[in-house]
Design an enzyme around this catalytic site. Structure first.
Site: not given
Lengths: 402, 263
Positions: A331, A326, A308, A389, A168, A297
């Site tokens: 996402h 988002k 975060e 990831f 991502c 994010h």
């Protein structure tokens, strides 16, 4: 090249996006202002029951030109829509004419490229046939390189091409490495960004990890329950400011880090996130208080948003408004860093802090200044976060010079 | 032009079981013999992570570990992991699992399917928080990785580990994208003026595809069997300490003119 050249800042000479809100920057700009989400109950075949997605409209009209028909797949159709929108292809051709087509690099990110074509190829096999259909073109669809190859073919570019796949963070990391190629002297301009498309692999994979929201995603809400997956393209044309249109919004810095912690869980204290944000600020040569808005994010998962918040609070305290966009786009995985770079530029240009959608009040545990309504603010600089990831982190700083 | 220096190096492929055992073969002073390459277990990984890491990650980590053997601090390296196919075994298994009536993917397989899985395991193994890049690039993946790693070393100034690896995919993906054998190559790159270098590299991107490889012996015939094996001409120049200029595929519409100057 001898010694080190600083890549920063770079100018965003042109930009384009394709999201669930439609093709082009204008639908996104209007939706941000009007707080109109692009998410809807999933229609994508094979999606898990009861989820919402951010599906790009108009793909049936987005086939590649006939001479590039072999590239036809969902991911390249989204790329095609991006090239057609916002005068982007024309802007690239103008820059290629100025610098030479071999001096324009393409550095793009994707997590799954055209793997959806492979999923279809598996299903298209007649009963009892193991081999994939003879007309399945792996190299121009599934292969990660299919994306930069399509963009280069479509734009007539012959410079270096890189395809980055760091889950991502792919789109953000591509923008960072675009700057590295310019600083290294091997390109004068770069088409940089990311494209990712809906596929069963990611829908079912995030479902298996129990990370999908059972409705539209609500990042930073106390009762948030996961991601809504979206698809998108975001492309920037980056040049040195002296070569760019006057007044172009700048990419001021970028920073990356690895967690070195766990394959799919972020470091709980957000150490990797902190070091990516700090590296981006250092590149840009600015202090945390010079950031006017942090585009998180903010995926809407329990773990990401909590991590975060801690990381952002560590650097910025409560002094800087933060939100995730988002709720508008979903996402969009390997495209998210790229479309959020464009969102960052729009926020600076509009003087807008877009508050998280569908969130009445932020998670009471959070300590950062999470915004849940739109605010008008004279913004000069936005920091945009991407995490992925494999423990991959990347932050970008976008805005105006000091 | 980008200049950088080469320090550590590794190779794992057919008849090439690690740099130490292969240097003489690559230099041309010992004959090459085809033999399956047994990759050592990734000693740097904890037992838990070792169980989770598949053959592709093990191969990448073997090359990364050997190339960094002389490094005082593996955690201090930025990394570039470059692979055309990624973990084909994992992707293939997930594609099969998606065909089921009731789809239930393995969560572990899904997070191992990301292209940066090998990089993630490496950074966990050595406890590194430095930036990491994972690239694709079809048959040009090694050249693309070399370009990215060299640019990073020359611009950001720190040491960079480049690890290129590919493994044959299972059927039916193998039929659509054949890869003949597993192969990995790794290099540690630094700025051009760094002491203790094995060689200096000069990279100049050129438009147009690289010329087709024309193998002049059995070892060079490996070059087209695996995207990572495109490193062979460079590995041979490094082993022979030979000043050479090569044309290396690095992208769909461009290639690298690559000069290797032994130190």
């Amino acid at each position: 090249m001898s010694g080190r050249a600083s890549p920063w800042p770079l100018a965003i000479s042109a930009r384009t996006v394709v999201t669930a809100l439609g093709a082009g920057v204008e639908p996104l700009r209007a939706a941000l202002r009007d707080r109109a989400s692009g998410l809807a109950p999933a229609r994508f075949p094979g999606a898990p029951d009861g989820i919402w997605t951010g599906e790009v409209p108009g793909l049936e009209e987005a086939a590649p030109p006939p001479e590039l028909a072999g590239f036809d797949c969902r991911n390249n159709r989204i790329a095609e829509l991006a090239l057609r929108a916002d005068g982007f292809a024309e802007a690239v051709r103008e820059v290629a004419a100025r610098h030479g087509a071999h001096r324009i690099a393409v550095v793009v990110g994707t997590s799954t490229a055209g793997i959806e074509e492979t999923e279809q190829a598996y299903r298209r096999r007649p009963e009892g046939q193991a081999e994939l259909p003879a007309d399945f073109d792996y190299g121009r669809t599934h292969d990660l390189q299919a994306l930069p190859r399509y963009l280069q073919s479509r734009l007539g570019l012959t410079g270096p091409a890189l395809v980055i796949s760091t889950a991502c963070t792919s789109g953000a990391r591509a923008i960072m490495e675009a700057a590295t190629l310019i600083a290294a002297g091997v390109a004068d301009a770069v088409v940089a960004g990311g494209v990712d498309s809906l596929c069963r692999l990611t829908l079912q994979g995030f479902n298996a990890l129990e990370l999908l929201s059972r409705g539209p995603t609500r990042p930073c809400a106390g009762d948030r329950d996961g991601i809504s997956i979206g698809e998108a393209a975001g492309l920037l044309l980056l040049e040195r400011p002296a070569d760019a249109p006057p007044g172009a919004t700048l990419l001021l810095g970028a920073g990356a880090s690895s967690d070195g912690h766990h394959m799919s869980s972020p470091h709980p204290e957000g150490l990797g996130a902190v070091s990516a944000m700090r590296a981006a600020l250092d590149c840009a040569g600015i202090a945390p208080e010079e950031i006017g808005y942090v585009n998180l994010h903010g995926t809407g998962t329990r773990a990401n948003d909590a991590m975060e918040d801690r990381a952002v609070h560590h650097l910025f305290g409560q002094a800087v408004p933060c939100s995730s966009t988002k709720g508008w786009t979903g996402h969009t995985l390997g495209a998210s860093g790229a479309i959020e770079a464009v969102i960052g530029a729009l926020c600076v240009e509009e003087g807008l802090v877009p508050g998280c959608l569908r969130v009445d009040s932020p998670d009471p545990e959070f300590r950062s200044d999470i915004v849940t309504e739109n605010r008008a603010a004279p913004l000069r600089r936005v920091l945009s976060n991407s995490f992925g990831f494999g423990g991959s982190n990347c932050s970008l700083v976008i805005g105006r010079p000091a | 032009m980008i200049r950088c220096s080469v320090h550590g190096v590794s190779v794992w492929g057919p008849g090439l079981p690690g740099w130490a055992a292969s240097e003489a073969v690559l230099a041309g002073s010992s004959p090459w013999e085809a033999a399956e390459c047994a990759v050592p277990a990734p000693a740097l990984l904890s037992p838990t992570e070792r169980r989770r890491a598949g053959a592709t990650t093990r191969l990448a980590l073997a090359a990364a570990a050997e190339a960094t053997e002389a490094e005082p601090d593996r955690a201090a390296l930025e990394t570039v992991f470059s692979s055309a196919n990624g973990d084909g075994a994992v992707v293939g298994a997930l594609m099969e699992a998606l065909q089921a009536e009731e789809v239930a993917l393995s969560p572990t397989q899904f997070h191992n399917s990301v292209h940066n899985a090998a990089a993630g395991y490496w950074h966990i193994a050595v406890g590194s928080t430095h930036p990491s890049l994972s690239l694709g690039g079809h048959d040009a993946a090694f050249g693309a990785g070399l370009l990215a790693a060299a640019a990073s070393a020359s611009v950001r100034g720190g040491p960079v580990l480049l690890c290129a690896y590919d493994v044959p995919m299972p059927a039916p993906l193998h039929g659509a994208r054949p890869t003949a054998f597993p192969f990995a190559a790794a290099l540690v790159l630094r700025q051009a003026d760094s002491p203790g270098a094995r060689a200096v590299l000069e990279l100049t991107p050129r438009p147009g595809p690289a010329p087709e490889a024309s193998p002049d012996d059995a070892l060079m015939a490996l070059e087209t069997g695996n995207p990572a094996a495109r490193a062979l001409p460079l590995l041979r120049a490094l082993a022979a300490r030979r000043d050479s200029v090569q044309r290396l595929a690095s992208g769909p519409e461009s290639h690298l003119e690559l000069r290797c100057i032994p130190c």
